[in-house]
Every structure is written in C-alpha cells, then in structure tokens.
Design an enzyme around this catalytic site. Structure first.
Site, mmCIF file in Angstrom:
data_model
loop_
_atom_site.group_PDB
_atom_site.id
_atom_site.type_symbol
_atom_site.label_atom_id
_atom_site.label_comp_id
_atom_site.label_asym_id
_atom_site.label_seq_id
_atom_site.Cartn_x
_atom_site.Cartn_y
_atom_site.Cartn_z
ATOM 1 N N CYS A 182 2.964 -0.455 -1.291
ATOM 2 C CA CYS A 182 3.783 -1.276 -2.201
ATOM 3 C C CYS A 182 3.934 -0.534 -3.528
ATOM 4 O O CYS A 182 4.998 -0.545 -4.154
ATOM 5 C CB CYS A 182 3.119 -2.619 -2.467
ATOM 6 S SG CYS A 182 2.723 -3.552 -0.978
ATOM 7 N N HIS A 186 6.699 0.044 -6.548
ATOM 8 C CA HIS A 186 6.449 -0.967 -7.584
ATOM 9 C C HIS A 186 5.248 -0.601 -8.447
ATOM 10 O O HIS A 186 4.505 -1.477 -8.885
ATOM 11 C CB HIS A 186 6.245 -2.340 -6.936
ATOM 12 C CG HIS A 186 7.460 -2.827 -6.190
ATOM 13 N ND1 HIS A 186 8.601 -3.248 -6.835
ATOM 14 C CD2 HIS A 186 7.711 -2.935 -4.869
ATOM 15 C CE1 HIS A 186 9.502 -3.610 -5.937
ATOM 16 N NE2 HIS A 186 8.993 -3.422 -4.733
ATOM 17 N N ARG A 230 10.300 -12.049 1.898
ATOM 18 C CA ARG A 230 10.492 -10.922 0.985
ATOM 19 C C ARG A 230 9.457 -9.824 1.266
ATOM 20 O O ARG A 230 9.778 -8.636 1.290
ATOM 21 C CB ARG A 230 10.387 -11.399 -0.477
ATOM 22 C CG ARG A 230 10.698 -10.316 -1.490
ATOM 23 C CD ARG A 230 12.165 -9.922 -1.378
ATOM 24 N NE ARG A 230 12.459 -8.631 -1.981
ATOM 25 C CZ ARG A 230 12.210 -7.464 -1.394
ATOM 26 N NH1 ARG A 230 11.634 -7.415 -0.205
ATOM 27 N NH2 ARG A 230 12.537 -6.339 -1.989
ATOM 28 N N CYS A 234 9.839 -5.893 2.842
ATOM 29 C CA CYS A 234 9.289 -4.660 2.276
ATOM 30 C C CYS A 234 8.597 -3.850 3.375
ATOM 31 O O CYS A 234 8.782 -2.647 3.477
ATOM 32 C CB CYS A 234 8.301 -4.961 1.147
ATOM 33 S SG CYS A 234 9.082 -5.074 -0.475
#
Lengths: 273, 205
Positions: A182, A186, A230, A234
């Site tokens: 992730c 991010h 969501r 990803c």
C-alpha cells in the site's frame, strides 16, 4: 433520474473541455468544482439514493428469521445507528472479533435475519452503472448517519490493538509480481499515478481528508463504492487475487486507516472520480 | 562495585541489539496469518503471489530502508537475477517501446486469459515524452534521459538493468523488478531501453 444525468453530463462536459488542454491539475480542479456544487446542493448527491434504499432495507422485516436490522448492535447498542460508523472497526464480544461496518452488517444479517453468509457475500459489489447491492446500500445508510461526526476509533481490547498492528504491517507489506505494498503509492506527499493524486495515508492530515469520504459515489462508475471494495480494488491493481469480503486483512487495513484518520470528518457518502 | 553497572550496561546492549535485529517486526507472524486467512477463493497458482520472497520480506521489515549489510545482500542477490540479451545488444525498437510505455495492461485477475501483451506502464510513475502530459510522479522524470547521458552505451546497459531489476542498483527500490519477475520479456525491455536511450526517440527531442 434526470438530475443525476444532468450532473454527470455537466461533469463530463467539463472534463472533455479540460483534459485536452491538460494543465496537469485541472481534472482535479474540475472535480473540486463539482464537489462544491454538491455542497451547495447536498440533495443532488446520487449516493443519497443508496442511503435511502439502505434505510428502507434496515427497517424491513426480512430473512428466514423474519426480523429487521433495527435490533443490530453496531457497537453503541441495538438499533443505535447515529454516530456508530465513527467508532468502527471495533471489537464485538458476541462475534469475538474486530469487525468493520460491512462485516458487522453481514454478522447482523446472518444472526438476526437468518440469511446464509455465503449468500450475503456472494455479490457484495455492484458493477458500473448498476444499482448498489444491499450491502452497499446499508453501508451507505449507516455511514451517512455519522456524516458530520469525527472518527473516534477504539483501542482498548487486545484484539483491537492486534488489528491495528496487523493493519500497519499489511500497509508496508510488499508482495506479488510487481512488489507493491500500500505504501508504494500511499507513502509520500504530493505523488500521482498518471494524473490521479495519491493521499499519503500514514500522514494523519492526509488520511483525515480522505478516509471519511467512503462509502463514496463514484462518478466514473455511476455507483457507490464501499471501503471494503476500495481496498479490494487496490489489491486487484497490485496484481493479487480477489481478497475475501470482510476478511481479517481488509478489516485490519480499515482499522489502520481509521486510526490514521482519527479526528477527521466523516463526509460519506462523498463524490469521487 | 561495578557489577550492577555492568548488568545494566549488558541489558541495555542486548535491548539495543534486539531492537536493531527486529525493527518493527512486531506483528510479522500475525500479518502472515491474516494474509493466509483472507484469500480463500483463489487457486494455488494465484495464492503463491501472496508469499514474499526474501527481498520482499526484508524490504517490508525495514520499510525500504535496510541497514547496509542487508542492502548489500539484496543488491548482490538481485544483480544475479539479471539475464542479458544473448547478443549483448540492449537497444530494441523505440517505437515499440513507446507503445509499451503507455500500456498498463496485464497481470490482474481480470486480465486472464490475456487479451494483449503485458505493458510497461511507465507513464503511471514517470514523465518521458514531452507530448504525453498524463504522467505520474512516483518515479523521477526521464525526460531527455538519453540525451543528458550523451547516448552512451554503458548508460543504455544501466537502463536495461534498471528496468530488468531496479533492486540490483537500489535496494528496496519502489519500482517493480519487471524482468526478474518475468512481467516483461527481454525483447520488451530492449524496446523500452531504446525508447529512453535512442537519439530518435521523442524522449530525447
């Protein structure tokens, strides 16, 4: 829904005008303008239609056990919906597990209404331009009932602490054919994929700005998308298999995100690209 | 007289050593347990994608800033993975590379069975040709990359290596190991090298 069609047409017209000229940040500016329009007239948000459906579903007597969800305890007592989303995920003694909003809804549909879990989670996400699924509608309704509240996640029970630690570990876990975590996308301020701005989700001020937007109405999909969806999306982009709905991984990541966003406003259902 | 002091010192030293050996490793096992429990519908071939190789493990543990000894081990291991073109020529067709740089296709479960070759998706993270304005910023701009390096052959070879396996140069680099993972073929990587390094390529105009 002429109002919705007009809004979408207006937005697309805006995008069509902006993209070829393509000053880099104009797409985002145009979306911002659209969001401002919606703020000026909150009732034009198509996500509210799903919240309405969700409220009707919540109150409807359904399932083999013939019950409504009004007896469902979202953490603040049976039937208490107001503000409940702001404190999720949390540990539930009856389930002996940390649950997020969506997995708690599944739990209530299973135990109160008698639906089979496999049936409930068979099709949790709507496809583009479809009406939301029951879970999407219910999640949008419950989240809306915390709109205006601030995230105040729990961290007392050992399992809540464990979920947060696992979520943090997952956030930085690199895996799959492209080595993505992730944090690959991010994990820094001011980055983009193509023209899409990426929030730095370990930074509280950036997490606070976005985590409370979900479930959100996605203009490009013409439907609402939940936090579970969501996160699954990803992982799909990370070239991993489809993660289970309401899994330990998606709940732990939600726990991590909500803790980063602690004190942030809940604006769900918001409007996303 | 000095014994308590020694004891305190030894305890502190052990604590520091443990911290250095296992930084942020807490929850490592429960992370793997959560992963194992959370993908129950995929077939074994796909589940294998969730298992980390040694490099992924240590880069996750050190959050991409490994201590020097660990970084050196990564660099050596990853360099050993690089397969060069049989004839030693790392430059392919820049026009094919230009198309590949645009394509983000491939490798998702919705991409099976494949409808096209995997793309390099370079623009997701890098600026390349000035005329393409839709570029990401996760990686550095590669505008005029070849020109700035006088189109040197050694630089072209370095670009080949950087695409094939960026972790042979930077331990725990964010960029995927596109050749080592077989996401791209040697021929595709050569085409991308040409797109970055060829004097005729729009990247260098």
């Amino acid at each position: 829904m002429p109002a919705r069609t007009t809004i979408v047409a207006f937005l697309l017209l805006g995008l069509a005008f902006v993209v070829p000229v393509a000053a880099i940040d104009d797409t985002e500016k145009e979306l911002d303008r659209y969001r401002q329009m919606l703020k000026a007239d909150p009732w034009s948000n198509p996500g509210l239609l799903e919240a309405d459906r969700g409220e009707a579903l919540w109150k409807q007597v359904r399932g083999p056990k013939g019950a409504s969800l009004e007896g469902c305890d979202l953490g603040k007592g049976p039937g208490k919906v107001e503000g409940a989303f702001a404190e999720l995920p949390r540990y539930f003694k009856d389930a002996d597990r940390v649950l997020d909003l969506e997995s708690r809804l599944v739990w209530c549909m299973e135990t109160l209404q008698g639906f089979a879990r496999a049936e409930i989670v068979k099709r949790p996400y709507s496809k583009a331009n479809q009406t939301g699924t029951e879970l999407e509608a219910l999640a949008t309704y419950v989240a809306l009932k915390s709109n205006g509240a601030k995230f105040a996640p729990h961290l007392e029970h050992a399992k809540e602490k464990e979920a947060l630690a696992v979520g943090e570990g997952l956030f930085f876990r690199r895996q799959g054919p492209l080595d993505f975590a992730c944090s690959t996308c991010h994990g820094d301020t001011g980055k983009r994929i193509r023209l899409q701005a990426l929030p730095y989700l370990s930074k509280p001020e950036e997490a606070r700005a976005v985590v409370g937007e979900w479930p959100a109405y996605r203009v490009s999909q013409g439907t609402v998308m939940t936090t579970q969806h969501r996160i699954a999306d990803c992982y799909w982009q990370m070239r991993l298999p489809l993660v289970d709905y309401g899994s330990d991984v998606t709940i732990a990541l939600t726990m991590y995100l909500v803790h980063q966003a602690e004190g942030g406003d809940i604006t769900a259902p918001s409007i996303k690209r | 007289m000095n014994r308590p002091l020694l004891l305190v010192g030894a305890t502190a030293a052990i604590a520091v050593a443990v911290y250095l050996l296992f930084p942020r490793a807490q929850g490592g096992n429960s992370v793997d347990a959560a992963v194992k429990a959370s993908w129950t519908t995929a077939d074994p071939e796909w589940l294998a994608r969730l298992e980390q190789d040694e490099t992924q493990k240590v880069c996750s543990r050190y959050r991409n800033t490994p201590p020097k000894a660990v970084a050196d081990a990564i660099l050596a291991r990853e360099r050993a993975s690089i397969v060069y073109p049989a004839d030693g020529n790392v430059m392919g067709d820049w026009k094919k590379g230009q198309v590949l740089a645009q394509s983000g296709y491939g490798g998702r479960f919705t991409d099976i069975p494949p409808r096209a070759e995997n793309g390099g998706n370079c623009y997701a993270c890098h600026q390349l040709d000035t005329t393409e304005l839709s570029f990401g910023t996760l990686g550095p701009s590669l505008l005029a990359y070849g020109k700035d390096r006088k189109f040197a052959a050694a630089e072209a070879k370095a670009v080949y290596e950087r695409i094939y396996n960026p972790q042979a140069t930077i331990a725990c680099a964010n960029m995927p190991r596109l050749g080592a993972s077989k996401f791209l073929t040697v021929e595709q990587i050569k085409d991308l090298v040409a797109f970055v390094m060829s004097p005729e390529s729009p990247v260098n105009q």
